[in-house]
Design an enzyme around this catalytic site. Structure first.
Site, PDB file in Angstrom:
ATOM      1  N   CYS A 141      -2.499  -6.018  42.622  1.00 48.50           N
ATOM      2  CA  CYS A 141      -3.405  -7.137  42.323  1.00 48.50           C
ATOM      3  C   CYS A 141      -3.586  -8.047  43.532  1.00 48.50           C
ATOM      4  O   CYS A 141      -4.711  -8.436  43.868  1.00 48.50           O
ATOM      5  CB  CYS A 141      -2.856  -7.926  41.138  1.00 48.50           C
ATOM      6  SG  CYS A 141      -1.102  -8.332  41.280  1.00 48.50           S
ATOM      7  N   HIS A 194       3.156  -7.290  51.319  1.00 49.23           N
ATOM      8  CA  HIS A 194       1.720  -7.380  51.012  1.00 49.23           C
ATOM      9  C   HIS A 194       0.845  -7.081  52.239  1.00 49.23           C
ATOM     10  O   HIS A 194      -0.212  -6.459  52.102  1.00 49.23           O
ATOM     11  CB  HIS A 194       1.386  -8.768  50.456  1.00 49.23           C
ATOM     12  CG  HIS A 194       2.240  -9.147  49.279  1.00 49.23           C
ATOM     13  ND1 HIS A 194       3.409  -9.867  49.399  1.00 49.23           N
ATOM     14  CD2 HIS A 194       2.108  -8.852  47.967  1.00 49.23           C
ATOM     15  CE1 HIS A 194       3.959 -10.039  48.202  1.00 49.23           C
ATOM     16  NE2 HIS A 194       3.195  -9.427  47.314  1.00 49.23           N
ATOM     17  N   HIS A 220      -1.769 -15.553  40.303  1.00 50.89           N
ATOM     18  CA  HIS A 220      -1.222 -15.772  41.638  1.00 50.89           C
ATOM     19  C   HIS A 220      -2.193 -16.691  42.392  1.00 50.89           C
ATOM     20  O   HIS A 220      -3.390 -16.709  42.100  1.00 50.89           O
ATOM     21  CB  HIS A 220      -1.166 -14.467  42.442  1.00 50.89           C
ATOM     22  CG  HIS A 220      -0.364 -13.364  41.831  1.00 50.89           C
ATOM     23  ND1 HIS A 220       0.971 -13.455  41.557  1.00 50.89           N
ATOM     24  CD2 HIS A 220      -0.723 -12.098  41.480  1.00 50.89           C
ATOM     25  CE1 HIS A 220       1.410 -12.303  41.061  1.00 50.89           C
ATOM     26  NE2 HIS A 220       0.397 -11.464  40.995  1.00 50.89           N
ATOM     27  N   GLN A 301      -3.645 -11.466  37.857  1.00 48.73           N
ATOM     28  CA  GLN A 301      -2.884 -10.241  38.120  1.00 48.73           C
ATOM     29  C   GLN A 301      -3.051  -9.182  37.048  1.00 48.73           C
ATOM     30  O   GLN A 301      -2.967  -7.984  37.320  1.00 48.73           O
ATOM     31  CB  GLN A 301      -1.394 -10.582  38.299  1.00 48.73           C
ATOM     32  CG  GLN A 301      -0.618 -10.916  37.020  1.00 48.73           C
ATOM     33  CD  GLN A 301      -0.858 -12.332  36.508  1.00 48.73           C
ATOM     34  OE1 GLN A 301      -1.501 -13.135  37.160  1.00 48.73           O
ATOM     35  NE2 GLN A 301      -0.323 -12.637  35.330  1.00 48.73           N
TER      36      GLN A 301
END
Ligand code: NAD
Length: 339
Positions: A141, A194, A220, A301
């Site tokens: 996500c 990430h 997020h 998400q």
């Protein structure tokens, strides 16, 4: 053209949404979904008219509970062209081998490593790389969120380096086990994974990330700082962001000050499961100073990767060659406005 026959393995947060989205496509048929336990989600899937398939070892538990099943996971694999694997990260290798043996294509999710499939997918950045592929992976996500905005900015203004802090939701709304429920938890393994995950699709991008888990379940939030190859203006960046598929600009002065109001907007829009598929950027929080860009974006998400899974099915099954055509078709089916 015959409809693409799709199965969903793992009917949890992502799997149930992927199943609903498949059922909403006119070029796909949802063959069934899998469950490991005869719980309320299994009963809800049945009430929606979905066929249930279960691991061989769990057949007795479903029979004992009186929950009707259509067969085992292997039975489902005999009826599908492609399976969308939404099991928790770490079952990947086991199921990849099973799909391979059954001769079906498979899409994995961001909890698995890029190395499992060798191809990762994002509709904006690399739709054609999964064309006809046997295996692919829809990135997580957060990575999906970063690709949706940074890809087009990079194309126009060549990002020299990007630094992102990810304030992560501690648990999904339906999860009462994870936390923290009080406090902020920094990810101490740095830089976080990430950045490399974005590089699985944009290997040329110089990007580093840090992350903090926060006591919230809704979304997020990313703070993005990017140094560009030349000086630009806030207006030029806003023009680019307005052109990005599945990116929604909101204004804090309109009352959308927090992720709570973003999700209230999703509820007001009447979305399935109140989902916000788009990456939400605060228009009045975008700022350029010289060649440095600053902005905030929020990521739902539970749902931002859902339209990506639908496009990935079309790319892998060679159903629609043009990325923008598939994106438009998926958007229309899920009520996502075109930019
Ligand atoms: P989840 O725990 O909500 O759902 C997983 C489902 O798989 C559950 O229904 C579980 O019963 C089922 N399952 C467990 N073991 C199984 C097995 N052996 N065979 C078949 N099914 C099994 O997990 P999720 O949040 O939906 O995550 C699924 C994947 O999507 C992971 O790779 C995750 O990293 C990724 N993802 C999650 C999110 C998120 O925020 N929840 C966002 C993007 C991507």
């Amino acid at each position: 053209m015959a409809k693409i026959r799709v199965g969903v393995n793992g009917y949890g947060t992502i799997g149930k949404r992927v199943a609903s989205a498949i059922a909403a496509q006119d070029d796909m048929e949802l063959v069934g979904v899998t469950k490991t336990r005869p719980n309320f989600e299994a009963l809800t899937a049945l009430s929606k008219g979905y066929d249930l398939y279960v691991p061989e070892d769990n057949v007795d538990a479903f029979n004992a509970a009186g929950v009707k099943i259509a067969g085992t996971i292997q039975d489902m694999l005999k009826k599908v062209d492609i399976v969308v694997d939404c099991t928790p990260g770490s079952f990947g290798e086991y199921y990849r081998d099973m799909y391979k043996e059954a001769g079906v294509k498979a899409i994995f999710q961001g909890g698995e490593d890029h190395s499992l499939t060798g191809i990762s997918f994002n509709s904006t950045a690399n739709y054609s790389e999964s064309w006809g592929a046997q295996l692919s992976r829809v990135v997580s996500c957060n990575t999906t969120g970063l690709l949706r905005t940074l890809y087009r900015i990079d194309k126009k203004l060549k990002i020299q380096n990007a630094f992102v802090t990810i304030v992560r939701r501690a648990a999904d709304p339906g999860d009462s086990k994870n936390g923290p429920i009080n406090g902020l938890e920094p990810s101490v393994k740095l830089p976080t994974h990430h950045g490399p995950d974005v590089q699985s699709i944009m290997p040329w991008l110089n990007i580093n990330t840090m992350a903090v888990k926060a006591s919230t379940t809704l979304m997020h939030l990313h703070t993005v700082v990017a140094q560009l190859s030349r000086e630009t203006t806030t207006e030029e960046i806003l023009e680019i962001l307005r052109s990005c598929p599945r990116v929604r600009l909101v204004k804090s002065k309109d009352g959308i000050k927090t992720t709570a109001q973003v999700m209230e907007l999703a509820r007001d829009l009447g979305r399935d499961r109140s989902d916000m598929y788009e990456i939400v950027v605060w228009e009045d929080g975008v700022k350029v100073v010289g060649d440095t860009l600053y902005f905030y974006q929020a990521v739902h998400q539970e749902s931002d990767v859902i339209p990506e899974n639908i496009d990935c099915i079309r790319s892998m099954c060679k159903a629609v060659q043009d990325a923008s055509e598939s994106v438009a078709k998926t958007n229309a089916s899920l009520g996502i406005p075109e930019n």
